[in-house]
Scaffold this motif. Structure first.
Motif, PDB file in Angstrom:
ATOM      1  N   PHE A 244       0.833  -1.203   0.000  1.00 22.97           N
ATOM      2  CA  PHE A 244       0.000   0.000   0.000  1.00 22.97           C
ATOM      3  C   PHE A 244       0.870   1.256   0.000  1.00 22.97           C
ATOM      4  CE2 PHE A 244      -1.964   3.431   2.431  1.00 22.97           C
ATOM      5  CZ  PHE A 244      -3.166   3.594   1.778  1.00 22.97           C
ATOM      6  N   GLY A 245       1.853   1.303   0.899  1.00 22.65           N
ATOM      7  CA  GLY A 245       2.671   2.498   1.038  1.00 22.65           C
ATOM      8  C   GLY A 245       3.463   2.819  -0.211  1.00 22.65           C
ATOM      9  N   VAL A 246       4.145   1.833  -0.774  1.00 16.32           N
ATOM     10  CA  VAL A 246       4.969   2.072  -1.956  1.00 16.32           C
ATOM     11  C   VAL A 246       4.109   2.459  -3.156  1.00 16.32           C
ATOM     12  CG1 VAL A 246       6.494   0.970  -3.635  1.00 16.32           C
ATOM     13  CG2 VAL A 246       6.862   0.595  -1.188  1.00 16.32           C
ATOM     14  N   CYS A 247       3.018   1.727  -3.376  1.00 21.10           N
ATOM     15  CA  CYS A 247       2.180   2.001  -4.544  1.00 21.10           C
ATOM     16  C   CYS A 247       1.521   3.372  -4.467  1.00 21.10           C
ATOM     17  CB  CYS A 247       1.119   0.909  -4.696  1.00 21.10           C
ATOM     18  SG  CYS A 247       1.804  -0.689  -5.203  1.00 21.10           S
ATOM     19  N   PHE A 248       1.056   3.756  -3.284  1.00 22.90           N
ATOM     20  CA  PHE A 248       0.420   5.063  -3.132  1.00 22.90           C
ATOM     21  C   PHE A 248       1.463   6.181  -3.239  1.00 22.90           C
ATOM     22  CE2 PHE A 248      -3.632   6.569  -0.704  1.00 22.90           C
ATOM     23  CZ  PHE A 248      -3.970   7.342  -1.787  1.00 22.90           C
ATOM     24  N   PHE A 249       2.615   5.997  -2.587  1.00 19.58           N
ATOM     25  CA  PHE A 249       3.662   7.011  -2.563  1.00 19.58           C
ATOM     26  C   PHE A 249       4.223   7.266  -3.961  1.00 19.58           C
ATOM     27  CE2 PHE A 249       8.098   8.385  -1.939  1.00 19.58           C
ATOM     28  CZ  PHE A 249       7.913   9.471  -1.086  1.00 19.58           C
ATOM     29  N   VAL A 250       4.375   6.204  -4.761  1.00 21.85           N
ATOM     30  CA  VAL A 250       4.933   6.351  -6.110  1.00 21.85           C
ATOM     31  C   VAL A 250       3.834   6.645  -7.139  1.00 21.85           C
ATOM     32  CG1 VAL A 250       6.220   5.201  -7.951  1.00 21.85           C
ATOM     33  CG2 VAL A 250       6.873   4.850  -5.556  1.00 21.85           C
ATOM     34  N   GLY A 251       2.746   5.876  -7.093  1.00 19.89           N
ATOM     35  CA  GLY A 251       1.710   6.009  -8.115  1.00 19.89           C
ATOM     36  C   GLY A 251       0.886   7.273  -7.998  1.00 19.89           C
ATOM     37  N   GLY A 252       0.622   7.734  -6.778  1.00 18.45           N
ATOM     38  CA  GLY A 252      -0.225   8.907  -6.596  1.00 18.45           C
ATOM     39  C   GLY A 252       0.300  10.169  -7.257  1.00 18.45           C
ATOM     40  N   PRO A 253       1.530  10.606  -6.927  1.00 21.38           N
ATOM     41  CA  PRO A 253       2.039  11.864  -7.504  1.00 21.38           C
ATOM     42  C   PRO A 253       2.659  11.721  -8.884  1.00 21.38           C
ATOM     43  CG  PRO A 253       3.574  11.024  -5.874  1.00 21.38           C
ATOM     44  CD  PRO A 253       2.395  10.093  -5.857  1.00 21.38           C
ATOM     45  N   ALA A 254       2.756  10.499  -9.418  1.00 19.00           N
ATOM     46  CA  ALA A 254       3.478  10.291 -10.685  1.00 19.00           C
ATOM     47  C   ALA A 254       2.893  11.119 -11.824  1.00 19.00           C
ATOM     48  CB  ALA A 254       3.456   8.803 -11.045  1.00 19.00           C
ATOM     49  N   GLN A 255       1.574  11.131 -11.950  1.00 19.94           N
ATOM     50  CA  GLN A 255       0.962  11.877 -13.054  1.00 19.94           C
ATOM     51  C   GLN A 255       1.127  13.379 -12.885  1.00 19.94           C
ATOM     52  OE1 GLN A 255      -2.668   9.945 -15.061  1.00 19.94           O
ATOM     53  NE2 GLN A 255      -3.030   9.605 -12.884  1.00 19.94           N
ATOM     54  N   LEU A 256       1.081  13.851 -11.643  1.00 20.02           N
ATOM     55  CA  LEU A 256       1.300  15.272 -11.389  1.00 20.02           C
ATOM     56  C   LEU A 256       2.705  15.687 -11.827  1.00 20.02           C
ATOM     57  CD1 LEU A 256      -0.360  15.374  -7.874  1.00 20.02           C
ATOM     58  CD2 LEU A 256      -1.172  16.650  -9.860  1.00 20.02           C
ATOM     59  N   LEU A 257       3.681  14.863 -11.496  1.00 22.49           N
ATOM     60  CA  LEU A 257       5.057  15.156 -11.883  1.00 22.49           C
ATOM     61  C   LEU A 257       5.223  15.123 -13.397  1.00 22.49           C
ATOM     62  CD1 LEU A 257       6.940  13.111  -9.133  1.00 22.49           C
ATOM     63  CD2 LEU A 257       6.832  15.605  -9.337  1.00 22.49           C
ATOM     64  N   ALA A 258       4.539  14.187 -14.056  1.00 25.06           N
ATOM     65  CA  ALA A 258       4.641  14.095 -15.512  1.00 25.06           C
ATOM     66  C   ALA A 258       4.116  15.360 -16.184  1.00 25.06           C
ATOM     67  CB  ALA A 258       3.889  12.868 -16.016  1.00 25.06           C
ATOM     68  N   LEU A 259       2.986  15.876 -15.725  1.00 25.17           N
ATOM     69  CA  LEU A 259       2.440  17.107 -16.298  1.00 25.17           C
ATOM     70  C   LEU A 259       3.357  18.299 -16.031  1.00 25.17           C
ATOM     71  CD1 LEU A 259      -1.415  17.101 -15.666  1.00 25.17           C
ATOM     72  CD2 LEU A 259      -0.170  16.387 -17.687  1.00 25.17           C
ATOM     73  N   ALA A 260       3.946  18.321 -14.834  1.00 20.50           N
ATOM     74  CA  ALA A 260       4.779  19.462 -14.464  1.00 20.50           C
ATOM     75  C   ALA A 260       6.111  19.476 -15.207  1.00 20.50           C
ATOM     76  CB  ALA A 260       5.028  19.450 -12.955  1.00 20.50           C
ATOM     77  N   LEU A 261       6.630  18.298 -15.532  1.00 26.69           N
ATOM     78  CA  LEU A 261       8.003  18.216 -16.033  1.00 26.69           C
ATOM     79  C   LEU A 261       8.120  17.878 -17.508  1.00 26.69           C
ATOM     80  CD1 LEU A 261       9.570  16.285 -13.012  1.00 26.69           C
ATOM     81  CD2 LEU A 261       9.505  18.761 -13.404  1.00 26.69           C
ATOM     82  N   SER A 262       6.998  17.571 -18.176  1.00 26.98           N
ATOM     83  CA  SER A 262       7.088  17.175 -19.578  1.00 26.98           C
ATOM     84  C   SER A 262       5.893  17.690 -20.362  1.00 26.98           C
ATOM     85  CB  SER A 262       7.154  15.647 -19.695  1.00 26.98           C
ATOM     86  OG  SER A 262       7.153  15.243 -21.049  1.00 26.98           O
ATOM     87  N   ASP A 263       6.130  17.995 -21.647  1.00 24.40           N
ATOM     88  CA  ASP A 263       5.019  18.349 -22.538  1.00 24.40           C
ATOM     89  C   ASP A 263       4.836  17.298 -23.625  1.00 24.40           C
ATOM     90  OD1 ASP A 263       7.278  18.755 -24.014  1.00 24.40           O
ATOM     91  OD2 ASP A 263       6.799  20.810 -24.641  1.00 24.40           O
ATOM     92  N   ARG A 264       5.471  16.125 -23.437  1.00 20.53           N
ATOM     93  CA  ARG A 264       5.377  15.059 -24.429  1.00 20.53           C
ATOM     94  C   ARG A 264       4.246  14.094 -24.069  1.00 20.53           C
ATOM     95  NH1 ARG A 264      11.653  13.397 -25.853  1.00 20.53           N
ATOM     96  NH2 ARG A 264      12.353  15.500 -26.448  1.00 20.53           N
ATOM     97  N   MET A 265       3.414  13.825 -25.051  1.00 23.34           N
ATOM     98  CA  MET A 265       2.253  12.987 -24.802  1.00 23.34           C
ATOM     99  C   MET A 265       2.649  11.578 -24.388  1.00 23.34           C
ATOM    100  SD  MET A 265      -0.941  12.417 -24.579  1.00 23.34           S
ATOM    101  CE  MET A 265      -1.703  13.884 -25.246  1.00 23.34           C
ATOM    102  N   TRP A 266       3.633  10.989 -25.046  1.00 23.23           N
ATOM    103  CA  TRP A 266       3.990   9.601 -24.734  1.00 23.23           C
ATOM    104  C   TRP A 266       4.482   9.469 -23.305  1.00 23.23           C
ATOM    105  CZ3 TRP A 266       8.750   8.013 -23.096  1.00 23.23           C
ATOM    106  CH2 TRP A 266       9.830   8.875 -23.310  1.00 23.23           C
ATOM    107  N   THR A 267       5.169  10.500 -22.806  1.00 18.79           N
ATOM    108  CA  THR A 267       5.636  10.457 -21.415  1.00 18.79           C
ATOM    109  C   THR A 267       4.459  10.441 -20.449  1.00 18.79           C
ATOM    110  OG1 THR A 267       7.643  11.669 -22.013  1.00 18.79           O
ATOM    111  CG2 THR A 267       7.034  11.636 -19.685  1.00 18.79           C
TER     112      THR A 267
END
Length: 416
Positions: free
Chosen positions: A288-311
Motif C-alpha cells: 500500500f505504502g509504496v504504490c500510493f507514494f509512487v503512483g499517486g504523484p506520478a501523473q502530477l510530476l509528468a504534467l509538471a516536467l514534460s510536454d510530451r504525450m507519450w511520457t
C-alpha cells in the motif's frame, strides 16, 4: 451456490456502475442542451453528488437496521423511477428548472443509499464465498475500474448516437437489472442479531453517533480518512484543472483529455488482475505504502516536467497499475476492523469525510494554476501528495495493516 452469490453481486454492481458512469456524462449534457447554460450543467453535477454523499452518511444506520440486501434492492428499485424521470422532466415544457434539479438530487440520494448498502453487503458475500478479503475486494475494485474505463467513452458514443434521454433510460434499466439480480440470487445481507438488538433500545440519532464514535476511537481509520481527504483533493485538481490546462497549452488537441484517462484505466485494470492473483502473498502495508507514494504523484510530476504525450501516457498507465492496489487493501482492512452490525454506519462516515476533499480540489487547483502557473501548481500538488502518502512509513497505527487474522491466511470454505 455460495460463489454464485458473490458473482451475482459483482454482476449487479458492474451493470449499475456502468449505467452510473454513463449518467455522469449524460446528466450535465442533458441540462446543457435543454437549458443552454454551462453554469446550470455544473449545478446539475452538484445537485447529484451532494445528496449522494449526504445520503450515504445518514443512511448508515438504516443499512445496519434493515440489512444491506433489502436496502440495496429497495434503493435500486426506486432509482429506476427517479433516473427514468429525469429526461421526461427535462423535455416537458413548463416544468421549472428547480423541479429538474430536485429529481436529479433524488436520483443522487437514492444511488448514495444503494451504494452504501452494497458496500456493506460486499464483505458478507465475500465471506460466504470462502475468499480472502483482499481477493474479494480486489475483484470488486476491478469491476469499478472496468466500469469507468468502458462507461465514460461509451457514454460519448451513445449520446452522439441516441441522445442523452435514451442514455438515461439505459441507466434506469441498469438499476432494474441490479435490483432483480440481488433480489433473486443474493441470500446473505439481512440485519444481524446485534443490529436488531440495538434497534430495541436505541434511536436513529444514537445509532448515527455510534458510527462517529467508532471512527474516533480507531487511529488507523482516522489516518485513512485524513490521507484520502488530501489525496482526493489533489486527484480532483489533476483531473478537472491540470489536465485540461496542459492539453490547452500544448499541441495535442482535445482528444488527449480522453486518451490520458484511458491510459490510466488500462493500467489500473491490468494491475488489478495481477493483484487479484498475488494479493494473499504480499505484505499489506509495504504494498500500500509504496504504490500510493509512487503512483499517486506520478501523473502530477509528468504534467509538471514534460510536454510530451507519450511520457504522460506511459506515466498514466504505470500510475494506474500501482494505484489499483490501494482500494482493495483499504477496503479489506476496513471490513476486517469494523464489526458487522456497525459497517453501514462506519463506512458511511469514512466515505463522507474522505470525499469531502473533492469539492475543494478543483477550486484550489484552479486558483493555484491562475496565480502560479500549471508547472508550479502541479509540482506543489505532487509534493503535497508525497508528504501525505509517507504516513504509512512513519506512524505506528499503519502497522496494523499487516495484522492478519488467522482465518485470512487460508480461505475457509463455507458450505452452501
Amino acid at each position: 451456490m455460495v460463489n454464485r452469490q458473490l458473482g451475482a453481486l459483482l454482476t449487479a454492481e458492474a451493470l449499475s456502475m456502468l449505467g452510473s458512469r454513463i449518467t455522469f456524462v449524460a446528466v450535465p449534457w442533458l441540462v446543457l442542451t435543454t437549458q443552454d447554460s454551462a453554469l446550470l450543467a455544473g449545478l446539475a453535477g452538484l445537485a447529484e453528488m451532494l445528496p449522494y454523499v449526504l445520503a450515504g452518511l445518514i443512511g448508515g444506520p438504516i443499512v445496519d437496521r434493515v440489512g444491506p440486501r433489502p436496502t440495496a434492492v429497495a434503493a435500486d428499485t426506486a432509482s429506476v423511477l427517479a433516473v427514468a424521470g429525469i429526461p421526461l422532466v427535462a423535455y416537458w415544457e413548463g416544468v421549472s428548472l428547480s423541479a429538474l434539479l430536485l429529481l436529479i438530487a433524488l436520483a443522487g440520494a437514492l444511488r448514495g443509499f444503494g451504494d452504501a448498502a452494497k458496500r456493506a453487503l460486499l464483505p458478507r458475500t465475500i465471506a460466504a464465498a470462502g475468499l480472502t478479503t483482499e481477493r474479494g475486494t480486489a475483484m470488486y475494485d476491478g469491476i469499478c475500474r472496468a466500469s469507468t474505463l468502458v462507461g465514460l467513452p461509451l457514454a460519448g458514443v451513445l449520446i452522439a448516437a441516441f441522445g442523452p434521454a435514451a442514455v438515461l433510460l439505459f441507466d434506469a434499466l441498469s438499476f432494474a437489472a441490479s435490483a432483480i439480480i440481488i433480489g433473486l440470487l443474493v441470500r446473505v445481507g439481512y440485519a444481524d442479531a446485534a443490529a436488531l438488538a440495538e434497534c430495541e433500545h436505541q434511536g436513529y440519532a444514537d445509532a448515527l453517533r455510534d458510527g462517529f464514535r467508532w471512527v474516533r476511537s480507531d487511529r488507523l481509520i482516522l489516518g485513512v480518512m485524513a490521507m484520502l481527504f488530501a489525496t482526493n483533493m489533489f486527484d480532483q485538481a489533476f483531473a478537472t484543472v491540470f489536465v485540461p490546462v496542459w492539453v490547452r497549452e500544448g499541441p495535442h488537441g482535445p482528444a488527449a483529455l480522453g486518451v490520458i484517462g484511458t491510459a490510466f484505466g488500462l493500467g489500473a485494470v491490468a494491475g488489478n488482475i495481477l493483484y487479484t492473483v498475488v494479493a494473499p502473498r504480499l505484505p499489506r502495508r509495504l504494498t500500500f505504502g509504496v504504490c500510493f507514494f509512487v503512483g499517486g504523484p506520478a501523473q502530477l510530476l509528468a504534467l509538471a516536467l514534460s510536454d510530451r504525450m507519450w511520457t504522460v501516457l506511459v506515466t498514466a498507465a504505470f500510475a494506474g497499475a500501482l494505484m489499483s492496489t490501494v482500494n482493495p487493501i483499504l477496503m479489506a482492512e476496513v471490513y476486517r476492523r469494523i464489526p458487522t452490525h456497525l459497517q453501514g454506519r462506519v463506512i458511511s462516515v469514512l466515505i463522507a469525510v474522505s470525499w469531502a476533499g473533492i469539492p475543494f480540489g478543483g477550486v484550489v487547483g484552479g486558483w493555484a494554476t491562475d496565480r502560479l502557473g500549471l508547472q508550479t501548481a502541479a509540482l506543489i500538488a505532487a509534493v503535497g501528495y508525497l508528504a501525505v502518502t509517507v504516513a504509512p512509513f512513519l506512524f505506528p497505527a499503519w502497522r496494523e495493516l499487516d495484522a492478519r487474522p488467522r482465518s485470512e491466511t487460508k480461505p475457509a470454505m463455507v458450505a452452501a
